[in-house]
Structure formats: C-alpha cells, structure tokens
Design a protein around this motif. Structure first.
Motif, mmCIF file in Angstrom:
data_model
loop_
_atom_site.group_PDB
_atom_site.id
_atom_site.type_symbol
_atom_site.label_atom_id
_atom_site.label_comp_id
_atom_site.label_asym_id
_atom_site.label_seq_id
_atom_site.Cartn_x
_atom_site.Cartn_y
_atom_site.Cartn_z
ATOM 1 N N TYR A 50 -85.303 83.786 121.978
ATOM 2 C CA TYR A 50 -84.486 82.682 122.467
ATOM 3 C C TYR A 50 -85.202 81.385 122.155
ATOM 4 O O TYR A 50 -86.405 81.263 122.389
ATOM 5 C CB TYR A 50 -84.266 82.840 123.978
ATOM 6 N N TYR B 267 -85.185 70.852 123.869
ATOM 7 C CA TYR B 267 -85.078 69.943 124.996
ATOM 8 C C TYR B 267 -85.278 68.507 124.519
ATOM 9 O O TYR B 267 -86.089 68.237 123.635
ATOM 10 C CB TYR B 267 -86.116 70.268 126.073
ATOM 11 N N GLN C 259 -86.269 64.673 125.919
ATOM 12 C CA GLN C 259 -86.866 63.965 127.039
ATOM 13 C C GLN C 259 -86.818 62.468 126.758
ATOM 14 O O GLN C 259 -87.573 61.957 125.925
ATOM 15 C CB GLN C 259 -88.307 64.418 127.269
ATOM 16 N N LYS D 37 -88.122 60.297 131.851
ATOM 17 C CA LYS D 37 -87.194 61.243 132.480
ATOM 18 C C LYS D 37 -87.634 62.685 132.244
ATOM 19 O O LYS D 37 -88.597 62.950 131.533
ATOM 20 C CB LYS D 37 -85.782 61.001 131.949
ATOM 21 N N ARG D 38 -86.915 63.595 132.835
ATOM 22 C CA ARG D 38 -87.237 65.014 132.717
ATOM 23 C C ARG D 38 -86.672 65.586 131.427
ATOM 24 O O ARG D 38 -85.673 65.090 130.915
ATOM 25 C CB ARG D 38 -86.661 65.773 133.916
ATOM 26 N N PRO D 39 -87.281 66.631 130.887
ATOM 27 C CA PRO D 39 -86.694 67.309 129.721
ATOM 28 C C PRO D 39 -85.370 67.946 130.104
ATOM 29 O O PRO D 39 -85.233 68.519 131.189
ATOM 30 C CB PRO D 39 -87.731 68.387 129.370
ATOM 31 N N LEU E 248 -82.068 70.395 128.422
ATOM 32 C CA LEU E 248 -81.613 71.246 127.325
ATOM 33 C C LEU E 248 -80.475 70.574 126.561
ATOM 34 O O LEU E 248 -79.520 70.069 127.153
ATOM 35 C CB LEU E 248 -81.117 72.577 127.893
ATOM 36 N N PHE F 143 -88.493 68.565 122.241
ATOM 37 C CA PHE F 143 -89.373 69.737 122.295
ATOM 38 C C PHE F 143 -88.601 70.979 121.857
ATOM 39 O O PHE F 143 -87.484 71.223 122.335
ATOM 40 C CB PHE F 143 -89.863 69.991 123.724
ATOM 41 N N SER G 74 -89.128 81.791 123.351
ATOM 42 C CA SER G 74 -89.374 82.550 124.579
ATOM 43 C C SER G 74 -89.121 84.026 124.381
ATOM 44 O O SER G 74 -88.249 84.448 123.636
ATOM 45 C CB SER G 74 -88.508 82.023 125.715
ATOM 46 N N PHE H 124 -91.481 80.799 128.506
ATOM 47 C CA PHE H 124 -91.268 79.738 127.529
ATOM 48 C C PHE H 124 -92.587 79.244 126.950
ATOM 49 O O PHE H 124 -93.542 79.026 127.678
ATOM 50 C CB PHE H 124 -90.556 78.546 128.190
ATOM 51 N N TYR H 125 -92.603 79.061 125.631
ATOM 52 C CA TYR H 125 -93.712 78.420 124.949
ATOM 53 C C TYR H 125 -93.146 77.206 124.217
ATOM 54 O O TYR H 125 -92.251 77.349 123.388
ATOM 55 C CB TYR H 125 -94.367 79.371 123.944
ATOM 56 N N PHE H 126 -93.712 76.034 124.541
ATOM 57 C CA PHE H 126 -93.167 74.804 123.993
ATOM 58 C C PHE H 126 -93.987 74.287 122.816
ATOM 59 O O PHE H 126 -95.211 74.458 122.775
ATOM 60 C CB PHE H 126 -93.122 73.723 125.077
ATOM 61 N N GLY H 127 -93.311 73.619 121.899
ATOM 62 C CA GLY H 127 -93.993 72.893 120.850
ATOM 63 C C GLY H 127 -94.594 71.616 121.418
ATOM 64 O O GLY H 127 -94.370 71.275 122.589
ATOM 65 N N SER H 128 -95.317 70.901 120.581
ATOM 66 C CA SER H 128 -96.049 69.716 121.038
ATOM 67 C C SER H 128 -95.178 68.462 121.115
ATOM 68 O O SER H 128 -95.627 67.436 121.597
ATOM 69 C CB SER H 128 -97.247 69.462 120.119
ATOM 70 N N GLY H 129 -93.938 68.557 120.653
ATOM 71 C CA GLY H 129 -93.026 67.428 120.793
ATOM 72 C C GLY H 129 -92.933 66.553 119.560
ATOM 73 O O GLY H 129 -93.896 66.422 118.798
#
Lengths: 109, 115
Positions: A32, A36, A38, A42-44, A46, A89, A93, A97-102
C-alpha cells in the motif's frame, strides 16, 4: 525493515507546469502506497493512494503510478497551481507505515 | 467532527524535565502511532499501538515512553528530555493496520524545543 527513498528533496515549477516526485522502496512485501500533502504549519493529509495490484490511479490533476517489479512509485501533478505548494510525503506500508523524507514543492505564479 | 487532537501545540522545556504530550482521537480507531518530523528525515515512527495495552517500538523509540490505557488516548512521555529531542511531533490514528490499506489521520502537531 523497509527503506523508502524520495526524490527530489525540493522542486520548483512554474504555475501550469507538471511536477513529478519519485519514491523507491526496498521491501517487496509492501502493498500500500499513500501520498500525503503537508501545507506549511499543518498536519499531513492523504491526497491519493495506490494498492499493489493497481498500476496507476488518477484523481483530477494528480495521479500515482506504481512499478512493483522495479519497486518504485511516483506522484504526478499536472497544471500546477500556487495552492499545490507544500511538502509531499510518499509512504510504503505492510505492517506499518514507512515514510519518505519529503519533497518541498514550490509553484511560482 | 472526526479528529485527532494533540496538546500542547507548542512546548519549550529544559533538559531533564519530564513532560507528556497528549493525543486523543474520537474515531474509535484501534491503531495509533507517534512520529517525529525532522528536516530531511521525513516522518519517523517512535511508537505504535495496535489496541488497548498493546504497544510496540517504532524506528526511533529511545528516550520515549507511551501508554494505551484507553482506546482513545495515546500519550507520549519524555522522562528526561534532551536537546536532540527537539522536533515536530505528530500523533496519528487509523482504523485498521497498515497492511489493510488504511489511511492514517494525523493530529495537528506539537513543536517541542528542549533547551
């Protein structure tokens, strides 16, 4: 564990141009892939996601593509507008969840 | 309104002074997580919880504690904060585990400065 790499770290485009952000992942079990957005302070939130059994998904001006063989996925934004300016981002998953660095996208009017 | 609420939004503290950042969700979600966001490093998971009384370490758990006594609350505890814990912290909740293709809902963030 999973390792998600995201490029570029910053991206500046002219309003109306397209923007592409790319991510790679390492764990073939990941199934998956959400994106996201951001906005500053503010908050991230989807904006689009794709599942491992789908190659492409589109929602108005944004689209995501997935290449499971190569373990990479990309976010495409067409006809960019100043309100698209934000940090994006990617994530992969399986168990979590594993996120990229943005990627900081700046759309110049 | 369905939401994840963190408090406080901003916090400046001194090294070694215990603090707690609260997180509450009203969506009856089973899964909750804490992340820290640092420039160039993205969102890194600190701890997560799959249900009441069930917690596990994420990728960067050192120096943090959590508890899940109630489904809606998931506080983050820094027993002895240090300057390298200065960061932007996000709590998130989701209705299902990540492998079931679920969206994570984030709180508004807590900017912590440890001097």
């Amino acid at each position: 564990g999973e390792n998600v790499e995201q490029h570029p770290s910053t991206l500046s485009v002219q309003e109306g141009d397209s923007a592409v952000i790319k991510c790679t992942y390492s764990d073939s079990a990941s199934n998956y892939f959400p994106w996201y957005k951001q906005e500053l302070g503010k908050r991230p939130q989807l904006i689009i996601d794709i599942r491992s059994n789908v190659g492409e998904k589109k929602d108005q001006r944004i689209a995501v593509t997935l290449n499971k063989t190569a373990k990479h996925f990309s976010l495409h934004i067409t006809e960019t507008q100043p309100e698209d300016s934000a940090v994006y981002f990617c994530a992969a998953s399986f168990n979590k969840f594993y996120f990229g660095s943005g990627t900081k996208l700046n759309v110049k009017p | 309104e369905a939401q994840v609420t963190q408090n406080p939004r901003y916090l400046i503290t001194v090294t070694g002074k215990k603090l707690t950042v609260t997180c509450s969700q009203n969506m009856n979600h089973e899964y909750m997580s804490w992340y820290r966001q640092d420039p160039g490093l993205g969102l890194r998971q600190i701890y997560y919880s799959m249900n009441v009384e069930v917690t596990d370490k994420g990728d960067v758990p050192e120096g943090y504690k959590v508890s899940r006594k109630e489904k809606r609350n998931f506080p983050l505890i820094l027993e002895s904060p240090s300057p390298n814990q200065t960061s932007l912290y996000f709590c998130a909740s989701s209705p299902r585990p990540a492998f079931l293709n679920t969206e994570a809902f984030f709180g508004q963030g807590t900017r912590l400065t440890v001097v």
